[in-house]
Design an enzyme around this catalytic site. Structure first.
Site, PDB file in Angstrom:
ATOM      1  N   ASP A  85       1.500  -3.945   4.382  1.00 29.90           N
ATOM      2  CA  ASP A  85       1.292  -4.386   5.750  1.00 29.90           C
ATOM      3  C   ASP A  85       1.954  -5.737   6.009  1.00 29.90           C
ATOM      4  OD1 ASP A  85      -2.037  -4.409   4.744  1.00 29.90           O
ATOM      5  OD2 ASP A  85      -0.947  -6.274   5.118  1.00 29.90           O
TER       6      ASP A  85
HETATM    7  N1  URA Z   1      -3.666  -2.776   0.665  1.00 27.53           N
HETATM    8  C1  URA Z   1      -3.637  -3.529   1.780  1.00 27.53           C
HETATM    9  O1  URA Z   1      -4.677  -3.909   2.302  1.00 27.53           O
HETATM   10  N2  URA Z   1      -2.441  -3.850   2.299  1.00 27.53           N
HETATM   11  C2  URA Z   1      -1.265  -3.477   1.750  1.00 27.53           C
HETATM   12  O2  URA Z   1      -0.203  -3.815   2.264  1.00 27.53           O
HETATM   13  C3  URA Z   1      -1.318  -2.708   0.594  1.00 27.53           C
HETATM   14  C4  URA Z   1      -2.530  -2.365   0.060  1.00 27.53           C
END
Ligand code: URA
Length: 220
Positions: A85
């Protein structure tokens, strides 16, 4: 393409082909004397910085903005292997090989993904057991998370290793136990690490070397 052919820009093994319908080996093609850019396909590892997104469809800075512009025009398209993310940094694989992408992300492969997590509140001491239990339910979901390994570094920092790829999984796992992730970095996918790449840097990698790295058990 036809115009280029008519103008004599395209050569295959040193000859101008009769038509665009001929199937040729990409490595044998020259355009105005130049080789094609990665004719056998493109796979790379990238140290994603925070603040950019993996999707092509959303507004904002994209991970693709850190790569050569002409790669956005490639067919088949270069895609992220799983997503991080916007606020997560770390190791991201990109490839134009759909089969490779599937092999790395298929749920039955259960490739371990390692994340370094910094927390807002102190760990309580029971988190390792909760995450390992295979019983943790995320908000809005019916199926509990698969067992995950938590290696505590100190009261506010830990490594969490998961084998799934649910939406915002790590942040939601900590939210489910009343904590909050303030910084998240993926450090490793299977046996593959960032290997000295700084944020925003990428390195082209041979597919076999990538698979050897990811599926190697030697995680030195
Ligand atoms: N878990 C998350 O919360 N974000 C990511 O980008 C990957 C795994």
């Amino acid at each position: 393409m036809r115009i280029w052919l008519r103008q004599g820009f395209i050569e295959v093994d040193g000859n101008i082909p009769a038509s665009t319908a001929v199937r040729v080996a990409p490595a044998s093609v020259r355009i105005q004397g130049e080789k094609l850019d990665h004719p056998q396909g493109l796979t790379l590892i990238f140290h994603k910085p925070v603040g950019c997104i993996c999707s092509r469809k959303e507004e904002g800075r994209l991970v693709y903005d850190y790569l050569p512009e002409q790669w956005m025009l490639r067919e088949p398209k270069l895609s992220c292997v799983g997503r991080l993310d916007m606020d997560t940094s770390g190791l991201l694989i990109l490839t134009d090989d759909g089969q490779l992408n599937h092999r790395l992300t298929a749920p039955n492969r259960k490739v371990p993904k390692h994340y370094l997590v910094r927390l807002d509140r102190s760990l309580q001491g029971n988190e390792t057991e909760i995450f390992a239990s295979g019983a943790l339910l995320l908000d809005g979901e019916q199926t509990p998370c698969l067992p995950a390994i938590l290696n505590v570094h100190d009261a506010m920092e830990a490594e969490l290793i998961i084998t799934e790829g649910r939406y915002h999984q790590i942040r939601r796992m900590f939210a489910a136990i009343g904590n909050h992730v303030v910084a998240l970095q993926r450090s490793r996918i299977g046996g593959l690490s960032l290997d000295g790449l700084s944020p925003e840097e990428y390195r082209i990698i041979d597919k076999d070397a990538l698979l050897d790295g990811v599926f190697s058990t030697d995680q030195a």
